[in-house]
Design a protein around this motif. Structure first.
Motif, PDB file in Angstrom:
ATOM      1  N   GLU A   1       3.739  19.598 -23.396  1.00 61.03           N
ATOM      2  CA  GLU A   1       2.482  20.290 -23.312  1.00 61.03           C
ATOM      3  C   GLU A   1       1.493  19.505 -22.560  1.00 61.03           C
ATOM      4  N   ASP A   2       1.584  18.294 -22.666  1.00 69.47           N
ATOM      5  CA  ASP A   2       0.640  17.276 -22.043  1.00 69.47           C
ATOM      6  C   ASP A   2       1.392  16.844 -20.852  1.00 69.47           C
ATOM      7  N   LYS A   3       1.137  17.249 -19.780  1.00 62.28           N
ATOM      8  CA  LYS A   3       1.610  16.660 -18.563  1.00 62.28           C
ATOM      9  C   LYS A   3       1.094  15.622 -17.975  1.00 62.28           C
ATOM     10  N   ALA A   4       0.098  15.138 -18.396  1.00 58.08           N
ATOM     11  CA  ALA A   4      -0.771  13.660 -17.910  1.00 58.08           C
ATOM     12  C   ALA A   4      -0.087  12.671 -18.530  1.00 58.08           C
ATOM     13  N   VAL A   5       0.049  12.789 -19.847  1.00 54.86           N
ATOM     14  CA  VAL A   5       0.565  11.696 -20.692  1.00 54.86           C
ATOM     15  C   VAL A   5       1.773  12.246 -21.786  1.00 54.86           C
ATOM     16  N   PRO A   6       2.869  12.589 -21.412  1.00 53.00           N
ATOM     17  CA  PRO A   6       3.763  13.284 -22.111  1.00 53.00           C
ATOM     18  C   PRO A   6       4.412  12.188 -23.379  1.00 53.00           C
TER      19      PRO A   6
ATOM     20  N   TYR B   1       7.337  -3.725 -17.944  1.00 52.09           N
ATOM     21  CA  TYR B   1       6.891  -2.676 -17.371  1.00 52.09           C
ATOM     22  C   TYR B   1       5.475  -2.450 -17.153  1.00 52.09           C
ATOM     23  N   SER B   2       4.837  -2.771 -18.145  1.00 53.92           N
ATOM     24  CA  SER B   2       3.136  -2.779 -18.302  1.00 53.92           C
ATOM     25  C   SER B   2       2.762  -3.517 -17.186  1.00 53.92           C
ATOM     26  N   ASP B   3       3.385  -4.945 -17.189  1.00 55.44           N
ATOM     27  CA  ASP B   3       2.886  -5.923 -16.193  1.00 55.44           C
ATOM     28  C   ASP B   3       3.154  -5.394 -14.681  1.00 55.44           C
ATOM     29  N   ILE B   4       4.384  -4.790 -14.441  1.00 56.72           N
ATOM     30  CA  ILE B   4       4.786  -4.166 -13.189  1.00 56.72           C
ATOM     31  C   ILE B   4       3.701  -3.191 -12.713  1.00 56.72           C
ATOM     32  N   LEU B   5       3.418  -2.318 -13.751  1.00 56.47           N
ATOM     33  CA  LEU B   5       2.395  -1.216 -13.459  1.00 56.47           C
ATOM     34  C   LEU B   5       1.127  -1.816 -12.913  1.00 56.47           C
ATOM     35  N   THR B   6       0.657  -2.665 -13.832  1.00 58.41           N
ATOM     36  CA  THR B   6      -0.681  -3.314 -13.598  1.00 58.41           C
ATOM     37  C   THR B   6      -0.738  -3.993 -12.360  1.00 58.41           C
ATOM     38  N   GLY B   7       0.469  -4.764 -11.828  1.00 58.34           N
ATOM     39  CA  GLY B   7       0.423  -5.340 -10.623  1.00 58.34           C
ATOM     40  C   GLY B   7       0.464  -4.442  -9.446  1.00 58.34           C
ATOM     41  N   MET B   8       1.287  -3.283  -9.569  1.00 55.02           N
ATOM     42  CA  MET B   8       1.012  -2.144  -8.550  1.00 55.02           C
ATOM     43  C   MET B   8      -0.280  -1.695  -8.525  1.00 55.02           C
TER      44      MET B   8
ATOM     45  N   GLU C   1      -1.600   9.760  -7.143  1.00 59.18           N
ATOM     46  CA  GLU C   1      -0.545   8.930  -7.853  1.00 59.18           C
ATOM     47  C   GLU C   1      -1.127   7.667  -8.673  1.00 59.18           C
ATOM     48  N   LEU C   2      -2.444   7.249  -8.211  1.00 57.83           N
ATOM     49  CA  LEU C   2      -2.998   6.179  -8.967  1.00 57.83           C
ATOM     50  C   LEU C   2      -3.307   6.786 -10.492  1.00 57.83           C
ATOM     51  N   VAL C   3      -3.861   7.892 -10.670  1.00 60.20           N
ATOM     52  CA  VAL C   3      -4.181   8.378 -12.146  1.00 60.20           C
ATOM     53  C   VAL C   3      -2.719   8.822 -12.624  1.00 60.20           C
ATOM     54  N   ALA C   4      -1.539   9.045 -12.106  1.00 58.55           N
ATOM     55  CA  ALA C   4      -0.416   9.262 -12.733  1.00 58.55           C
ATOM     56  C   ALA C   4       0.020   7.713 -13.167  1.00 58.55           C
ATOM     57  N   MET C   5      -0.122   6.848 -12.485  1.00 61.36           N
ATOM     58  CA  MET C   5       0.443   5.434 -12.874  1.00 61.36           C
ATOM     59  C   MET C   5      -0.591   4.943 -14.010  1.00 61.36           C
ATOM     60  N   LEU C   6      -1.789   5.306 -14.077  1.00 56.28           N
ATOM     61  CA  LEU C   6      -2.768   4.978 -15.123  1.00 56.28           C
ATOM     62  C   LEU C   6      -2.241   5.687 -16.347  1.00 56.28           C
ATOM     63  N   ASN C   7      -1.802   6.825 -16.220  1.00 56.11           N
ATOM     64  CA  ASN C   7      -1.367   7.751 -17.559  1.00 56.11           C
ATOM     65  C   ASN C   7      -0.015   6.827 -18.022  1.00 56.11           C
ATOM     66  N   LEU C   8       0.884   6.601 -17.203  1.00 54.77           N
ATOM     67  CA  LEU C   8       2.121   5.887 -17.730  1.00 54.77           C
ATOM     68  C   LEU C   8       1.616   4.364 -18.410  1.00 54.77           C
ATOM     69  N   GLU C   9       0.658   3.928 -17.878  1.00 50.86           N
ATOM     70  CA  GLU C   9       0.123   2.771 -18.629  1.00 50.86           C
ATOM     71  C   GLU C   9      -0.233   2.935 -19.862  1.00 50.86           C
ATOM     72  N   LYS C  10      -0.966   4.291 -20.080  1.00 49.54           N
ATOM     73  CA  LYS C  10      -1.322   4.475 -21.439  1.00 49.54           C
ATOM     74  C   LYS C  10      -0.197   4.753 -22.243  1.00 49.54           C
TER      75      LYS C  10
END
Length: 310
Positions: A78-83, A227-234, A166-175
């Motif tokens: 139900e949470d599309k942002a941070v599933p 994966y967190s380091d990769i996302l932060t770098g991207m 896309e940047l917000v989506a990456m931030l949600n994956l980081e969460k």
């Protein structure tokens, strides 16, 4: 929702009343379920701890009862942002009974109930506990791979068009990765303390399974950190790209402004309501426009020679 299960002939079947050797699975307990658990000897505080999603993984022993809190991965459709999140699962083990308490329906427990996990017996409490731990690490690794796949898709989109979406989506994956890392480390500490406490009576194959669970849990922690380091770098790289694109736009606007500055000055002078040279000449308009254009070309050529266009 209350569900009571008993293993027979290698499968789990539902029963109406609790019997020795059964598994009592309670999801989103109401007041009636809490009263039922109190009659079973489960403390009310532990029930509420099991429903607290911020509760850390831990265990404690109270006479013949063993209380365990573990953190499991949870997919919230139900949470599309941070599933991808984590949930708290409370486990109470008493002689003859195995009780699980959670605030959400868990795919991990559903796998055990529906027979998708081998060697599940409600009469072997310690083995059942380890199967839950093991299935939890499997889902952590599975969801981490899914997060990595989503991050690759977002990265491809960012290469085509750098947008805030896309940047917000990456931030949600980081969460999600932060949730996973925190819960996995909490589980790791609980596993280590549980081994040292010698509360569980484990056979040799159970000890090997417990060791495998610890190894896979550490692997999941490493994957989450990578994966967190990769996302932060991207995110840092694309933030620099956005900033650089803005600088390029401002540079172009500055060049256009400088090129039009002299023609604007000429037009402003001949727009004044005073006597000016050649103002009575019928061709002065064409001369002023020609000189303005020539001045713009000269300014543009000068800027080109000093490499402002690069």
């Amino acid at each position: 929702m209350r569900e009571m299960l008993l293993s027979e002939y290698g499968k789990l079947k539902s029963i109406d009343t609790p019997v020795e050797g059964c598994w009592i699975n309670i999801t989103s307990p109401d007041s009636e379920d809490i009263s039922f658990l109190k009659e079973m000897g489960v403390e009310e505080d532990f029930v509420y701890d099991s429903l607290d999603q911020e509760e850390r993984a831990r265990f404690e022993q109270d006479e013949d009862l063993v209380y365990i809190i573990t953190k499991l991965p949870y997919f919230d459709g139900e949470d599309k942002a941070v599933p991808y999140k984590t949930m708290t699962l409370g486990i109470a083990m008493k002689s003859g009974y195995f009780v699980t308490i959670s605030g959400f329906k868990s795919a991990i427990l559903e796998d055990l109930i529906e027979g998708r996990v081998r060697d599940v017996s409600t009469k072997k409490r310690n083995r059942l506990l380890l199967r839950i731990f093991d299935r939890g690490t499997v889902y952590y690794l599975r969801y981490l791979k899914e997060i990595r796949r989503l991050s690759n898709e977002i990265e491809s989109e960012l290469h085509r068009s750098t947008r805030n979406k896309e940047l917000v989506a990456m931030l949600n994956l980081e969460k999600s990765l932060v949730f996973f890392t925190t819960s996995l480390r909490s589980n790791e500490l609980m596993y280590e303390k549980l081994k040292r406490a010698h509360i569980l009576t484990l056979y040799e194959e159970d000890e090997e399974l417990f060791e495998d669970i610890s190894i896979e849990n550490r692997q999941a922690i490493e994957m989450a950190n990578i994966y967190s380091d990769i996302l932060t770098g991207m995110m840092d790289a694309f933030a620099s790209v956005i900033s650089n694109n803005l600088n390029v736009v401002m540079k172009i606007l500055t060049i256009v402004t400088l090129a039009l500055q002299i023609p604007t000055l000429v037009a402003s002078i001949y727009g004044m309501n005073v006597a000016l040279p050649f103002m009575d000449s019928p061709s002065i308009f064409y001369w002023s426009m020609g000189l303005s254009g020539l001045a713009a070309v000269i300014v543009g050529f000068i800027l080109f020679k000093i490499r402002w266009f690069k």
